[in-house]
Design a protein around this motif. Structure first.
Motif, short mmCIF file in Angstrom:
data_model
loop_
_atom_site.label_atom_id
_atom_site.label_comp_id
_atom_site.label_asym_id
_atom_site.label_seq_id
_atom_site.Cartn_x
_atom_site.Cartn_y
_atom_site.Cartn_z
N ARG A 276 -38.32 17.11 -47.29
CA ARG A 276 -37.10 16.88 -47.98
C ARG A 276 -37.10 17.15 -49.55
NH1 ARG A 276 -34.01 15.76 -44.32
NH2 ARG A 276 -33.80 14.10 -42.97
N GLU A 277 -38.33 16.92 -50.06
CA GLU A 277 -38.64 17.17 -51.42
C GLU A 277 -38.60 18.54 -51.62
OE1 GLU A 277 -41.45 14.69 -53.57
OE2 GLU A 277 -42.02 16.52 -54.76
N ILE A 278 -39.33 19.35 -50.67
CA ILE A 278 -39.57 20.75 -50.70
C ILE A 278 -38.19 21.29 -50.65
CG2 ILE A 278 -40.68 22.68 -49.67
CD1 ILE A 278 -42.97 20.96 -48.85
N GLY A 279 -37.50 20.87 -49.42
CA GLY A 279 -35.87 21.25 -49.47
C GLY A 279 -35.76 22.52 -49.03
N PRO A 285 -44.58 27.69 -51.41
CA PRO A 285 -45.98 28.03 -52.19
C PRO A 285 -46.30 27.06 -53.12
CG PRO A 285 -44.49 30.11 -51.67
CD PRO A 285 -43.58 28.78 -51.46
N GLU A 286 -45.29 26.46 -54.07
CA GLU A 286 -45.42 25.65 -55.12
C GLU A 286 -46.29 24.46 -54.47
OE1 GLU A 286 -42.52 22.59 -57.54
OE2 GLU A 286 -41.83 24.45 -56.96
N TYR A 287 -45.86 24.08 -53.31
CA TYR A 287 -46.41 22.81 -52.77
C TYR A 287 -47.94 22.91 -52.01
CZ TYR A 287 -42.29 19.92 -53.83
OH TYR A 287 -41.31 19.32 -54.56
N ILE A 288 -47.89 24.25 -51.73
CA ILE A 288 -49.22 24.52 -50.95
C ILE A 288 -50.23 24.62 -52.21
CG2 ILE A 288 -50.69 26.33 -49.90
CD1 ILE A 288 -48.71 26.41 -47.90
N ALA A 289 -49.87 25.25 -53.28
CA ALA A 289 -50.69 25.37 -54.54
C ALA A 289 -51.05 23.78 -55.21
CB ALA A 289 -49.82 25.99 -55.51
N ARG A 290 -50.24 22.99 -54.94
CA ARG A 290 -50.41 21.63 -55.66
C ARG A 290 -51.39 21.01 -54.56
NH1 ARG A 290 -45.72 17.72 -56.37
NH2 ARG A 290 -47.40 16.33 -56.82
N LEU A 340 -41.61 24.20 -40.31
CA LEU A 340 -41.92 25.46 -39.29
C LEU A 340 -42.81 26.36 -40.38
CD1 LEU A 340 -39.12 26.09 -36.74
CD2 LEU A 340 -41.54 25.41 -36.36
N GLN A 341 -41.98 26.68 -41.41
CA GLN A 341 -42.43 27.70 -42.35
C GLN A 341 -43.74 26.98 -43.14
OE1 GLN A 341 -40.13 30.37 -44.56
NE2 GLN A 341 -38.47 30.19 -43.16
N LEU A 342 -43.54 26.01 -43.25
CA LEU A 342 -44.94 25.44 -44.23
C LEU A 342 -46.01 25.21 -43.31
CD1 LEU A 342 -46.13 23.57 -46.56
CD2 LEU A 342 -45.11 21.63 -45.61
N GLU A 343 -45.88 24.98 -42.09
CA GLU A 343 -47.05 25.15 -41.09
C GLU A 343 -47.53 26.35 -40.93
OE1 GLU A 343 -46.05 23.88 -37.00
OE2 GLU A 343 -47.93 24.96 -36.24
N GLU A 344 -46.79 27.37 -40.68
CA GLU A 344 -47.23 28.84 -40.76
C GLU A 344 -48.09 29.30 -42.09
OE1 GLU A 344 -44.41 31.77 -39.59
OE2 GLU A 344 -45.64 33.46 -39.91
N MET A 345 -47.43 28.94 -43.19
CA MET A 345 -48.21 29.34 -44.39
C MET A 345 -49.44 28.71 -44.60
SD MET A 345 -45.84 29.68 -47.64
CE MET A 345 -44.39 30.24 -46.97
N ALA A 346 -49.48 27.27 -44.20
CA ALA A 346 -50.89 26.68 -44.54
C ALA A 346 -51.76 27.07 -43.20
CB ALA A 346 -50.46 25.11 -44.31
#
Ligand code: ACO
Length: 427
Positions: A276-279, A285-290, A340-346
């Motif tokens: 929810r915070e990612i929104g 990408p910002e959260y993956i970097a963190r 879904l997109q976060l999973e794919e990117m990670a």
């Protein structure tokens, strides 16, 4: 001939037996090591230590395999029911039709709580976390059900197990009702275990609650996916608490306390909060970097697992279940697209690939539970509800194991050596 592992320490060399399970890595039996060498092993976090022998659940973390009594979790989630899985975990075999009906009937008839327990709830603040209430109320069951606390009587152990499995939905639903200021809803025997829980949570006396079969099936599947997970932190806590002879209600309360932590059962709540915070997908990408930044304590919640170094097989079922629930309830929550997109990117990022960090069961479960209508504070309570059967099955196994001893780890002491006491006026 038994294999042995040679352990040499200075001049002393000992042969330790190597034990073989039915499947899985060999285990070096070091029970006599201290007596033979005067040395302990050091393994904080138990990354290389088996604490017990068990026949209940097998995990192959590299292959992403989870078996309960030999049955694959995917098959159980697709074809079985939570009641059947409870029977399987407790008794070792799938039930016949009659055995299942009998078990279901027993559980159904233990769902009510002693009426005085309702007054117990009123001692909590309305904004108490449901897990705080669960720890308290489950621990308090031992003050109400004295006739099932004799742990060396197998019949009493089974009655306590049935009571815990049966009462947990009532306890969790009452914790929710208390927090929203609505009247407690009593269980109804004509509903399924999961349908009954939905009604006790979302029903109100003012109108009839109709159980949605898709939601009922999805939640039942979530319960199956959380039913047991071999010697995880909360199960080990239950075993350790039980190893002293503590009663089952106290042991399960200890398990609930351990499960509450964000690195364990609290992760689904943390994962949904993070999504929810990612929104929106642009911020991923910002959260993956963190998550990759060593100087930032942030981790991708719902990612990574102590045992799974592959896709958590439970996450696969979860992802499918999200779609079913969203379709049935016509939910259009952007959080699923973010997930879904976060999973794919990670999964395409070298950091996560090299460290073998995959989505775990918690990555999607919060998304489904939220769509069903549960507030995030209830997520871990639902996990506790489902894991109760695993806890009691493991606790029963431990008590009936003739090799069982009180759990008592040793330590590597690095504090001060003995020194003289100095009176306060001389310091
Ligand atoms: N995000 C970013 N990096 C991570 C993550 C993550 N979610 N998980 C692990 N890592 C990194 C660690 O920083 C560490 O890197 P390093 O080797 O450079 O120091 C490496 O991966 C190994 O991590 P550990 O913490 O040593 O692994 P451990 O087995 O102790 O931890 C755990 C497993 C607690 C689940 C961890 O992956 C985590 O914190 N995940 C997020 C919380 C979570 O989802 N918990 C649910 C677990 S499932 C359950 O309880 C049902």
């Amino acid at each position: 001939m038994t294999d042995t592992a040679k352990i040499t320490l200075g001049d002393v060399s000992v042969d330790s037996p190597v034990l073989k399970g039915s499947v899985g890595p060999d285990v070096i039996d070091i029970r006599k090591l201290y007596a033979q060498t005067g040395a302990f092993t050091y393994d904080p976090g138990f990354t290389s230590t088996a604490s017990c022998e068990s026949e209940i659940t097998y995990i192959d973390g590299d292959e992403g395999v989870l078996l309960h009594r030999g049955y694959a979790i995917g098959d159980l989630a697709e074809q079985s029911s939570f009641m059947e899985v409870c029977y399987l975990l407790l008794n070792g075999e799938l039930p016949s039709g009659d055995e299942l009906a009998d078990f279901d009937n027993t559980i159904t008839r233990h769902t009510m709580l002693h009426e005085q327990l309702a007054t117990f709830y009123r001692g909590f603040r309305r904004d108490a976390h449901p897990m705080a209430i669960m720890c308290g109320v489950v621990g308090a069951l031992s003050a109400f059900y004295h006739d099932s606390t004799e742990i060396h009587d197998p019949r009493q152990r089974m009655i306590a197990s049935h009571r815990l499995i049966a009462k947990m939905p009532t306890i969790a639903a009452m914790a929710y009702k208390y927090s929203v200021g609505q009247p407690f809803v009593y269980p109804r025997n004509d509903l399924s275990y999961t349908g009954n829980f939905l009604r006790m949570t979302f029903g109100v006396p003012a109108e009839e609650y109709v159980v949605n079969p898709v939601v009922e099936r999805a939640l039942d599947r979530i319960f199956i996916l959380h039913a047991d997970h071999e010697q995880n932190a909360s199960t080990s806590t239950v075993r350790l608490a039980g190893s002293s002879g503590a009663n089952p209600f106290a042991c399960i309360a200890a398990g609930i306390a351990c499960l509450w932590g964000p690195a364990h059962g609290g992760a689904n709540e943390a994962a949904l909060n993070m999504l929810r915070e990612i929104g929106r997908p642009e911020r991923i990408p910002e959260y993956i970097a963190r998550a990759k930044d060593k100087d930032d304590p942030f981790r991708l919640m719902g990612f990574g697992h102590r045992v799974y170094k592959n896709y958590d097989p439970r996450a696969t079922v979860m992802q499918k279940t999200v779609r079913e629930v969203f379709d049935a309830l016509k939910v259009n929550d952007p959080v699923f697209e973010v997930a879904l997109q976060l999973e794919e990117m990670a999964l395409n990022d070298p950091y996560f690939v090299e460290k073998k960090l995959f989505p775990n069961v918690d990555f999607y479960s919060g998304v489904i539970l939220s769509a069903i209508g549960f507030p995030t504070t209830m997520f871990t309570a639902l996990f506790a509800l489902a894991r109760t059967v695993g806890w009691v099955a493991q606790w029963n196994e431990m008590i009936s194991d003739p090799a069982q001893k009180i759990g008592r780890p040793r330590q590597l002491y690095t504090g001060p050596t003995q020194r003289a006491y100095v009176p306060v006026d001389k310091r």
